[in-house]
Design an enzyme around this catalytic site. Sequence first.
Site, PDB file in Angstrom:
ATOM      1  N   ARG A   1      37.526 -21.915  -7.289  1.00  0.00           N
ATOM      2  CA  ARG A   1      37.401 -23.317  -6.910  1.00  0.00           C
ATOM      3  C   ARG A   1      37.257 -24.176  -8.163  1.00  0.00           C
ATOM      4  O   ARG A   1      36.428 -23.887  -9.020  1.00  0.00           O
ATOM      5  CB  ARG A   1      36.165 -23.477  -6.023  1.00  0.00           C
ATOM      6  CG  ARG A   1      36.062 -24.796  -5.310  1.00  0.00           C
ATOM      7  CD  ARG A   1      34.973 -24.714  -4.262  1.00  0.00           C
ATOM      8  NE  ARG A   1      35.349 -23.792  -3.192  1.00  0.00           N
ATOM      9  CZ  ARG A   1      36.097 -24.137  -2.140  1.00  0.00           C
ATOM     10  NH1 ARG A   1      36.506 -25.374  -1.995  1.00  0.00           N
ATOM     11  NH2 ARG A   1      36.413 -23.259  -1.226  1.00  0.00           N
TER      12      ARG A   1
ATOM     13  N   THR B   1      37.400 -30.873  -8.585  1.00  0.00           N
ATOM     14  CA  THR B   1      38.150 -31.325  -7.403  1.00  0.00           C
ATOM     15  C   THR B   1      37.809 -30.527  -6.149  1.00  0.00           C
ATOM     16  O   THR B   1      38.170 -30.914  -5.043  1.00  0.00           O
ATOM     17  CB  THR B   1      39.659 -31.170  -7.633  1.00  0.00           C
ATOM     18  OG1 THR B   1      39.932 -29.773  -7.788  1.00  0.00           O
ATOM     19  CG2 THR B   1      40.116 -31.923  -8.873  1.00  0.00           C
TER      20      THR B   1
ATOM     21  N   ASP C   1      26.651 -12.752  -0.135  1.00  0.00           N
ATOM     22  CA  ASP C   1      27.800 -12.857  -1.041  1.00  0.00           C
ATOM     23  C   ASP C   1      28.194 -11.457  -1.519  1.00  0.00           C
ATOM     24  O   ASP C   1      27.467 -10.816  -2.264  1.00  0.00           O
ATOM     25  CB  ASP C   1      27.443 -13.744  -2.247  1.00  0.00           C
ATOM     26  CG  ASP C   1      28.684 -14.047  -3.080  1.00  0.00           C
ATOM     27  OD1 ASP C   1      29.316 -13.087  -3.576  1.00  0.00           O
ATOM     28  OD2 ASP C   1      29.029 -15.229  -3.217  1.00  0.00           O
TER      29      ASP C   1
ATOM     30  N   ASP D   1      28.460 -10.948  -5.378  1.00  0.00           N
ATOM     31  CA  ASP D   1      27.134 -10.937  -6.012  1.00  0.00           C
ATOM     32  C   ASP D   1      26.404  -9.635  -5.731  1.00  0.00           C
ATOM     33  O   ASP D   1      25.754  -9.066  -6.611  1.00  0.00           O
ATOM     34  CB  ASP D   1      26.284 -12.102  -5.494  1.00  0.00           C
ATOM     35  CG  ASP D   1      26.632 -13.415  -6.180  1.00  0.00           C
ATOM     36  OD1 ASP D   1      27.373 -13.387  -7.179  1.00  0.00           O
ATOM     37  OD2 ASP D   1      26.168 -14.466  -5.696  1.00  0.00           O
TER      38      ASP D   1
HETATM   39  N1  URA Z   1      32.309 -14.571   0.815  1.00  0.00           N
HETATM   40  C1  URA Z   1      31.228 -13.757   0.802  1.00  0.00           C
HETATM   41  O1  URA Z   1      31.029 -12.996  -0.141  1.00  0.00           O
HETATM   42  N2  URA Z   1      30.367 -13.821   1.850  1.00  0.00           N
HETATM   43  C2  URA Z   1      30.562 -14.621   2.898  1.00  0.00           C
HETATM   44  O2  URA Z   1      29.753 -14.608   3.832  1.00  0.00           O
HETATM   45  C3  URA Z   1      31.703 -15.464   2.895  1.00  0.00           C
HETATM   46  C4  URA Z   1      32.561 -15.413   1.843  1.00  0.00           C
END
Ligand code: URA
Length: 210
Positions: free
Chosen positions: A101, A105, A196, A199
């Site tokens: 991203r 923008t 995530d 992560d």
């Molecule tokens: N990407 C992720 O890692 N987790 C989500 O819940 C949505 C997108």
Amino acid sequence: MNLTVVDHPLARHYLTTLRNSETGNDAFRAAARRLTNVLVMEATKEVPTVIAPVTTPMGETEGHTLADVVAVAVLRAGLGMLDAVVDSMPNVKVGFAGLQRDEETAEPVEYYVNLPQVDEASVLILEPMLATGGSLSWAVDKAKEAGATDITALCVVTAPEGVARMYRDHPDVRIVAAAADKELNDTFYIVPGLGDMGDRLFGTIDRPPL
Ligand code: URA
């Protein structure tokens, strides 16, 4: 319906490990790899094989070898599924596709695409979290532009929004997932989801802000 949710005891077990917020990076990576092994079995059910005669210690018989398969890991979370794919199909060719991203923008920007020859291959796109569907739809666009016609997406968790987007943009693409979750939240995370994925795979949750 092009979505197959794999309802297998092993898939349910590994998915629960991934969902658990107490699971550390090492166990998370192991569960992602093991779950992907189960998803691969479903996703490759229709991959063609080529007849290859084989000599056993007892004589001749008909054998089969796998036709061309290409895996495309959507960066970065797709990397968490790649080891399992390479392990189960040692001849698989591997491509990578990265989208990020733009901070100013908020528009998605392509930063890396590197695909092997895909036109004759069964293509597996590794995109664990099908949230809005934007990056999977984009990765499928890239594979199709390169000539792919037989595409299956491997996902860990899907949200209804992402599945709907894929039906709209790419109704020909099969989706194999371990779960079809309830919804996206305001920040586009899947609920209940697993947080995530990138992560949790790579231990970047607690890093200081950039
Ligand atoms: N990407 C992720 O890692 N987790 C989500 O819940 C949505 C997108």
